[in-house]
Design an enzyme around this catalytic site. Structure first.
Site, PDB file in Angstrom:
ATOM      1  N   ASP A 132       0.867  -1.169   0.000  1.00 31.73           N
ATOM      2  CA  ASP A 132       0.000   0.000   0.000  1.00 31.73           C
ATOM      3  C   ASP A 132       0.917   1.237   0.000  1.00 31.73           C
ATOM      4  O   ASP A 132       2.116   1.119   0.293  1.00 31.73           O
ATOM      5  CB  ASP A 132      -0.877  -0.051   1.263  1.00 31.73           C
ATOM      6  CG  ASP A 132      -1.673   1.220   1.463  1.00 31.73           C
ATOM      7  OD1 ASP A 132      -2.157   1.780   0.461  1.00 31.73           O
ATOM      8  OD2 ASP A 132      -1.821   1.653   2.628  1.00 31.73           O
TER       9      ASP A 132
HETATM   10 MG   LIG Z   1      -2.804   3.109   3.716  1.00 35.62          MG
END
Ligand SMILES: [Mg+2]
Length: 287
Positions: A140
């Site tokens: 991410d």
């Molecule tokens: Mg994040």
């Protein structure tokens, strides 16, 4: 990047707790990831026999008395290069460590000490058992590779303020997040490998940033850091989990519990980064 710059950053230690690697005498949830790292080390060693391995891999145990039993297991699993240590890495000022633990408290402590760290789930069974393929890692962006500075704007001031912030600061690199050092190590390794071996390491950015509005700053930040990423996906509001299930990474890092839970439901081996605003509000995932 020149090889001199590449060498400067040195090897990285990957410390993994016992139950994640060997669980009830069987390969644990982190086994495919660790095996892929070992394969990368072996490949690197074949190319450059005089160089150090790019990754030092350490199994962390609470039970040093069982060292010989663990050593036998590691050898049987083809992991003889993994060393065995007392489980106390999280509080040591080691320069570059990625610490993987099933214990949220220990991973949180490691993050506070400035290490890369994540929580993994010993009972997860990923969809990729018995696959001996190239190392594949998915990250991410915000709260993982990047700090949570932009997330804070979004949570405290809303989407419009976030968009304006990203537009205003498009040419200013985002502050580093806890996993930056691991992507950096993978990128350095890719740069050291000859082109025919590039596929040995695949890295993915899978972020909820929008490709048109906030994606540019993320890519510019990676360029400023001089780190490469194999592929970047800006999924905006689309779910990450189905994309991740197609990528089938050996490990996926995210700071948000919702993304981790959904990825785990689809059999993606996931690691929850206990850092920043997202984690503070949502807390740790259920085992
Ligand atoms: Mg994040």
């Amino acid at each position: 990047m020149s090889s001199m710059e590449t060498n400067k950053r040195g090897p990285m230690t990957i410390a993994v707790s016992e139950i994640l690697l060997i669980n009830m005498e069987k390969p644990g949830v982190a086994f495919p990831f660790i095996k892929a790292l070992v394969n990368v080390n072996d490949h690197f060693h074949e190319l450059y026999p005089d160089s150090e391995f790019p990754f030092h891999i350490a199994l962390m145990t609470k039970n040093q008395a069982q060292k010989q039993r663990l050593r036998n297991h590691l050898n049987k699993l083809g992991l003889s290069q993994v060393s065995i240590h007392q489980d106390d890495y999280s509080s040591k000022p080691e320069p570059k460590v990625l610490y993987l633990s099933e214990d949220p408290g220990k991973a949180e402590e490691a993050i506070k000490t400035g290490h890369a760290a994540a929580i993994m789930f010993p009972n997860d069974m990923g969809n990729q058992w018995n696959e001996d393929r190239e190392l594949c890692v998915a990250f991410d962006g915000d709260g993982v590779l990047f700090s949570d500075e932009c997330e804070i704007v979004y949570v405290e001031e809303g989407m419009e303020a976030f968009k304006q912030n990203e537009k205003d600061k498009e040419d200013i690199a985002i502050e580093k997040g806890p996993l930056k050092c691991f992507l950096e190590a993978l990128s350095d390794l890719q740069n050291k490998l000859p082109s025919e071996s590039w596929s040995k390491v695949q890295t993915y950015l899978v972020t909820s940033r929008n490709p048109l509005i906030s994606g540019t700053r993320a890519l510019k930040t990676l360029t400023t850091w001089q780190v490469d990423i194999s592929q970047a996906f800006f999924v905006s509001r689309a779910p990450k989990a189905s994309l991740l299930a197609t990528i089938r990474p050996h490990i996926f890092f995210d700071d948000k519990r919702t993304h981790i839970d959904k990825a785990r439901e689809l059999g993606v081996i996931s690691a929850h980064v206990p850092y920043g605003k997202g984690y503070a509000t949502e807390g740790a995932c259920k085992k």
